[in-house]
Design an enzyme around this catalytic site. Structure first.
Site, PDB file in Angstrom:
ATOM      1  N   PHE A  71      43.132  36.054  37.839  1.00 40.41           N
ATOM      2  CA  PHE A  71      42.050  35.225  37.935  1.00 40.41           C
ATOM      3  C   PHE A  71      41.987  34.013  36.959  1.00 40.41           C
ATOM      4  O   PHE A  71      42.184  34.553  35.703  1.00 40.41           O
ATOM      5  CB  PHE A  71      40.709  35.984  37.873  1.00 40.41           C
ATOM      6  CG  PHE A  71      40.424  36.833  38.974  1.00 40.41           C
ATOM      7  CD1 PHE A  71      39.907  36.525  40.250  1.00 40.41           C
ATOM      8  CD2 PHE A  71      41.143  38.108  38.946  1.00 40.41           C
ATOM      9  CE1 PHE A  71      39.648  37.143  41.285  1.00 40.41           C
ATOM     10  CE2 PHE A  71      40.942  38.936  40.094  1.00 40.41           C
ATOM     11  CZ  PHE A  71      40.108  38.545  41.374  1.00 40.41           C
ATOM     12  N   GLU A 115      50.045  41.258  35.405  1.00 38.64           N
ATOM     13  CA  GLU A 115      49.611  42.391  35.823  1.00 38.64           C
ATOM     14  C   GLU A 115      49.801  42.594  37.528  1.00 38.64           C
ATOM     15  O   GLU A 115      49.447  41.825  38.237  1.00 38.64           O
ATOM     16  CB  GLU A 115      48.113  42.541  35.556  1.00 38.64           C
ATOM     17  CG  GLU A 115      47.825  42.160  33.992  1.00 38.64           C
ATOM     18  CD  GLU A 115      46.422  41.969  33.775  1.00 38.64           C
ATOM     19  OE1 GLU A 115      45.558  42.067  34.565  1.00 38.64           O
ATOM     20  OE2 GLU A 115      46.113  41.331  32.767  1.00 38.64           O
ATOM     21  N   GLU A 155      46.336  39.587  28.224  1.00 38.50           N
ATOM     22  CA  GLU A 155      46.503  38.186  28.664  1.00 38.50           C
ATOM     23  C   GLU A 155      47.045  37.193  27.614  1.00 38.50           C
ATOM     24  O   GLU A 155      47.936  36.194  28.057  1.00 38.50           O
ATOM     25  CB  GLU A 155      45.323  37.370  29.110  1.00 38.50           C
ATOM     26  CG  GLU A 155      44.625  38.089  30.526  1.00 38.50           C
ATOM     27  CD  GLU A 155      43.922  39.339  30.383  1.00 38.50           C
ATOM     28  OE1 GLU A 155      43.886  39.660  29.281  1.00 38.50           O
ATOM     29  OE2 GLU A 155      43.629  39.753  31.400  1.00 38.50           O
ATOM     30  N   HIS A 198      34.650  35.819  38.138  1.00 33.26           N
ATOM     31  CA  HIS A 198      36.099  35.978  39.099  1.00 33.26           C
ATOM     32  C   HIS A 198      35.788  34.813  39.988  1.00 33.26           C
ATOM     33  O   HIS A 198      36.677  34.716  40.899  1.00 33.26           O
ATOM     34  CB  HIS A 198      36.034  37.315  39.626  1.00 33.26           C
ATOM     35  CG  HIS A 198      36.358  38.404  38.835  1.00 33.26           C
ATOM     36  ND1 HIS A 198      35.483  39.096  38.266  1.00 33.26           N
ATOM     37  CD2 HIS A 198      37.510  39.084  38.712  1.00 33.26           C
ATOM     38  CE1 HIS A 198      35.792  40.177  37.561  1.00 33.26           C
ATOM     39  NE2 HIS A 198      37.148  40.218  37.820  1.00 33.26           N
ATOM     40  N   ASP A 242      39.621  33.008  35.376  1.00 29.29           N
ATOM     41  CA  ASP A 242      38.711  33.285  34.251  1.00 29.29           C
ATOM     42  C   ASP A 242      39.359  34.102  33.387  1.00 29.29           C
ATOM     43  O   ASP A 242      38.912  34.077  32.196  1.00 29.29           O
ATOM     44  CB  ASP A 242      37.620  34.190  35.210  1.00 29.29           C
ATOM     45  CG  ASP A 242      37.128  33.750  36.454  1.00 29.29           C
ATOM     46  OD1 ASP A 242      36.000  33.223  36.358  1.00 29.29           O
ATOM     47  OD2 ASP A 242      37.970  33.660  37.590  1.00 29.29           O
ATOM     48  N   PHE A 243      40.453  34.967  33.729  1.00 25.33           N
ATOM     49  CA  PHE A 243      41.025  35.964  32.721  1.00 25.33           C
ATOM     50  C   PHE A 243      42.087  35.082  31.954  1.00 25.33           C
ATOM     51  O   PHE A 243      42.385  35.114  30.747  1.00 25.33           O
ATOM     52  CB  PHE A 243      41.771  36.914  33.258  1.00 25.33           C
ATOM     53  CG  PHE A 243      41.034  37.895  34.231  1.00 25.33           C
ATOM     54  CD1 PHE A 243      39.711  37.799  34.295  1.00 25.33           C
ATOM     55  CD2 PHE A 243      41.583  38.612  35.078  1.00 25.33           C
ATOM     56  CE1 PHE A 243      38.945  38.600  35.023  1.00 25.33           C
ATOM     57  CE2 PHE A 243      40.873  39.642  35.864  1.00 25.33           C
ATOM     58  CZ  PHE A 243      39.445  39.520  35.722  1.00 25.33           C
TER      59      PHE A 243
END
Lengths: 328, 326
Positions: free
Chosen positions: A84, A30, A61, A130, A86-87
C-alpha cells in the site's frame, strides 16, 4: 498476439519479461512468494526465478526501500514492492533522502535504477490508512519519476519502461484497477515515460486525468458526448515528467481545461497542471480552469462517507457542462 | 625499514593514513572557522584507528558506507584528500563537484558508497549493497561505519534483522564515542546497548578498544575473513572518543575538560607511535611520515583555496535522466 488480461496480470507479465531479459532485475517485498502479491501481480515468479530474485521480506519498509537503494548503486535493478502506498510513507526517508538524491549529491557517480511499486487509491472500504493517493508527494521530490498506469496495456508497457529507467521510479498502481481487463500485446515494448495517452478526441473541452480516475472520466466523456459536448480525454500516465506538449496542444484547441483526480484536491497534481496551463495559455482560455478532487479529509470507511469523498462521473459532467455553457 | 618486522611495516603504513586523516580534519576545522567551508564539519579526530584498522583489511572492490563523520572512512578506503578538501570548499573539481559537501562525500571508484547526513541510513544502504553482492555472486564484502547514536534508530534494527535472515556479507562497525550529537547515548538508551541488540538478532562479533589500532586491525581481519567465507553479518563494537565537539558549530559544553584530557591520554596516534618505537622503528621515520602527511594536507588546503568554483549551471545537472530540470 493481442491477449485479454487484467491490469494485475499485465504487470506480472511485464516483470517476468524484464527479469528474463536482464539478470540484474529482481523484486523484493512482503508476501511476493506464497501470496504472489496483493493482486497476484507476482504470482509464480518466485517459483520461476528463485527466492534470491523474488525475495520475501519482513515487514520492514525502511529496509525494503534501503535494500533497493543499496542494491541499485551496487549494480542491480531492484523492484521494491511496498504494497500500500500508505505503507511506503514508512520508507519516505530512504526514498526521498537517499534514492532521489544520491546521483545528485555524488555528482553523477552513480545512478539509482530502482522501481518502487505502491498501490494507491480507494477500493471497497479500505479506509484512511489503505486508500490514499500520494502521487503529489513524490512529484515534489527532484530526482524521482512518477508513473500512474491506468490500463492493462499501460501497466505492461510502463512497468517495462520503469524497470529500464536509470532514475528511481515511483510506480503507483491503482487498487481499483487490478481486476480490470483489457487488450495487451505481450510482445509490446516499453511505453515511453512522460507521454500522455489521448484517450478520446473532442474540441469542446480538455479533460485531464490519471490513474483510477481515468475510468470515471471515460464514463463522463461518454455521457457528455450524448449531450453534444466533445472532450479531449487525456490520461497523463506519467506525472513526472508530464506531457505538457499534449496538454497544451489540446487546451490551445479547446480553450477549456478540467482536471479530475482522486487525490485530495488541495496541493494536488491537478494544481500543477492548472497553474502551468494558466501561465502559458491564459489568453486562449474560454473558461476558468477547474479542478475536481477529494475534499481535504482522510478517506472514510462507510460507503456513503467514502462516496462523499469520491469524484463521480456525474460531478465531472456537471463541471464540464457548466464550463461549456454557451460554447460556440 | 628492512630492520623491522612485516607487522611493523604494515602498522607504519596505517599510521601514515591516520596522520593524513588527522591533518585533514584539523585543517578542515580551521578552514571552517576561517569561513572557507560552508555548512558544518564533523571531525573524526581521535577515532582514526577504527577507519584505518578496518579498511586495511578491505580490497578496492569492497564497499563501505559511512555517516556524517565520514572523512576518515573515505581517506582510509583510499579517497584522494585533495579532492575531498576541494569538496569541503565547494569547488568544481571536488570529489562530488561541490554538490555534496562534507556530509555527502562518495567515491565509487574505490567502493566508497557515500557518507550520509541521515543517521543509520549508511547502514541500511550497505546492507542493500551486500544483497546485490549476493545476487550477483560477487566476492566482495560491505562495511558500514556508524556511531552509537544510530542504535536508537529503527531502520538500524531492521538492517540487523535483514542482514541476518539473508546471511549477507556485511560488517557493522559501531564507533562508540559516547555521544549522540550532544546527548550522552547511555542516558537515552534502554537495555544493554549495541552489542546486546546485535546479538538479539543473532549477529555476533567483537568488542575492541577503538583507540588501539592493532586490536581493531586484528579483530577486523578475523571478522572480515569470516564474512568473506560466507559466515554472514558480524559486528565490530569499537569504543573511542572524539576530541572535538559534535561539529564545528557545537561548543561542546556538555563535556568536562577532565573527560577530554583523559581520552587524549589514550590517543590512537600516540599509542601506535609508541608501539612502533618499541618495535625498533626509528623516530625519524615516524616524524617524516607525520611531516609528509602535514605537507600533503597543506597542499590540499592551498589547492582548495584557489580551485575554481562550479558554474551555476551545474546546479541543474545530474538530477535525473527522465524529467530533468529545464
Amino acid at each position: 498476439m493481442i491477449t485479454e488480461m487484467t491490469y494485475a496480470e499485465a504487470a506480472r507479465l511485464a516483470l517476468e519479461q524484464e527479469m528474463e531479459r536482464d539478470p540484474r532485475v529482481w523484486a523484493l517485498g512482503e508476501d511476493l512468494g506464497p501470496e504472489g502479491g496483493l493482486a497476484g501481480q507476482y504470482r509464480g515468479l518466485q517459483e520461476k526465478f528463485g527466492p534470491d530474485r523474488v525475495v520475501d521480506t519482513p515487514i520492514s519498509e525502511s529496509m525494503i526501500m534501503a535494500a533497493a537503494v543499496g542494491a541499485a548503486v551496487a549494480g542491480t535493478r531492484p523492484v521494491a514492492e511496498l504494497r500500500f502506498a500508505d505503507f511506503a510513507l514508512c520508507a519516505a526517508d530512504e526514498l526521498v533522502n537517499q534514492a532521489a538524491k544520491i546521483r545528485y549529491m555524488f555528482n553523477g557517480q552513480s545512478r539509482v535504477p530502482l522501481v518502487t511499486r505502491q498501490a494507491v487509491g480507494m477500493r471497497g472500504g479500505t479506509a484512511a490508512q489503505h486508500s490514499q493517493s500520494t502521487e503529489a508527494w513524490w512529484v515534489h521530490i527532484p530526482g524521482l519519476v512518477v508513473v500512474t498506469p491506468a490500463t492493462p496495456a499501460d501497466n505492461h508497457g510502463l512497468l517495462k519502461a520503469a524497470i529500464r529507467c536509470d532514475d528511481p521510479v515511483v510506480y503507483l498502481e491503482h487498487k481499483g484497477l487490478w481486476g480490470m481487463k483489457g487488450p495487451v500485446d505481450p510482445d509490446a515494448g516499453p511505453i515511453p515515460l512522460g507521454k500522455a495517452d489521448l484517450v478520446r478526441r473532442g474540441d469542446d473541452l480538455t479533460l485531464v486525468t490519471w490513474s483510477g480516475m481515468r475510468v470515471e472520466c471515460a464514463k463522463a466523456a461518454e455521457m457528455l458526448a450524448r449531450e453534444g459536448i466533445a472532450v479531449d480525454l487525456i490520461d497523463l500516465r506519467t506525472l513526472w515528467p508530464w506531457d505538457r506538449e499534449k496538454v497544451f496542444e489540446s487546451v490551445s484547441r479547446t480553450g477549456r481545461l478540467l482536471i479530475a483526480q482522486e487525490a485530495v484536491r488541495v496541493g494536488g497534481f491537478g494544481a500543477e497542471v492548472a497553474a502551468e496551463v494558466g501561465e502559458a495559455l491564459w489568453s486562449k482560455l474560454r473558461a476558468p480552469i477547474r479542478r475536481l478532487g477529494a475534499p481535504r479529509t482522510p478517506v472514510p470507511f462507510s460507503l456513503p462517507l467514502e462516496e462523499a469523498c469520491r469524484v463521480s462521473p456525474e460531478q465531472i459532467v456537471a463541471a464540464a457542462v457548466e464550463m461549456t455553457k454557451g460554447k460556440t | 625499514m628492512s630492520r623491522v618486522s612485516n607487522q611493523a611495516a604494515r602498522v607504519l603504513g596505517m599510521l601514515r593514513t591516520m596522520h593524513v586523516i588527522r591533518e585533514f580534519e584539523e585543517a578542515a576545522g580551521r578552514a571552517w572557522h576561517a569561513g572557507h567551508v560552508r555548512g558544518s564539519v564533523h571531525q573524526y579526530v581521535g577515532q582514526e584507528a577504527i577507519a584505518v584498522g578496518v579498511c586495511a583489511n578491505l580490497r578496492p572492490t569492497d564497499y563501505i558506507s559511512s555517516n556524517h563523520r565520514g572523512h576518515g572512512h573515505s581517506i582510509a578506503k583510499g579517497a584522494d584528500p585533495v579532492g575531498m578538501m576541494k569538496e569541503l570548499f565547494g569547488r568544481a573539481d571536488g570529489t562530488c563537484g561541490g554538490k555534496g559537501g562534507s556530509m555527502h562525500i562518495a567515491d565509487f571508484s574505490i567502493g566508497m558508497l557515500g557518507a550520509n547526513g541521515v543517521v543509520a541510513d549508511g547502514a541500511t544502504i550497505a546492507v542493500g549493497a551486500a544483497q546485490a553482492i549476493k545476487i550477483l555472486r560477487q566476492d566482495r564484502v560491505a562495511v558500514t561505519f556508524f556511531g552509537d547514536g544510530a542504535i536508537n534508530r529503527g531502520p538500524l534494527m531492521e538492517s540487523f534483522n535483514w542482514a541476518k535472515i539473508y546471511n549477507l556479507p556485511v560488517l557493522f562497525v559501531c564507533e562508540h564515542n559516547g555521544y549522540a550529537a550532544t546527548t550522552r547515548t547511555a542516558d537515552v538508551t534502554a537495555g544493554e546497548g549495541f552489542v546486546a541488540r546485535a546479538r538479539s538478532f543473532g549477529i555476533d562479533g567483537e568488542s575492541v578498544d577503538g583507540n588501539d589500532l592493532l586490536a581493531v586491525d586484528a579483530a577486523a581481519e578475523r571478522l572480515i575473513a569470516r564474512i568473506r567465507a560466507g559466515g554472514g553479518p558480524a559486528y565490530l563494537f569499537a569504543t573511542t572518543y572524539r576530541h572535538h565537539p559534535h561539529n564545528t558549530r557545537d561548543t561542546g559544553n556538555y563535556r568536562t575538560q577532565d573527560e577530554i584530557d583523559r581520552w587524549k591520554q589514550k590517543d590512537p596516534i600516540a599509542r601506535t607511535t609508541a608501539w612502533l618505537l618499541s618495535q625498533g622503528v626509528a623516530q625519524e621515520e615516524i616524524t617524516s611520515i607525520e611531516n609528509e602527511a602535514r605537507a600533503l594536507i597543506e597542499r590540499a588546503f592551498e589547492a582548495a583555496l584557489v580551485a575554481p568554483l562550479p558554474s551555476p549551471s551545474a546546479a541543474y545537472t545530474d538530477v535525473q535522466d527522465v524529467g530533468a530540470p529545464q
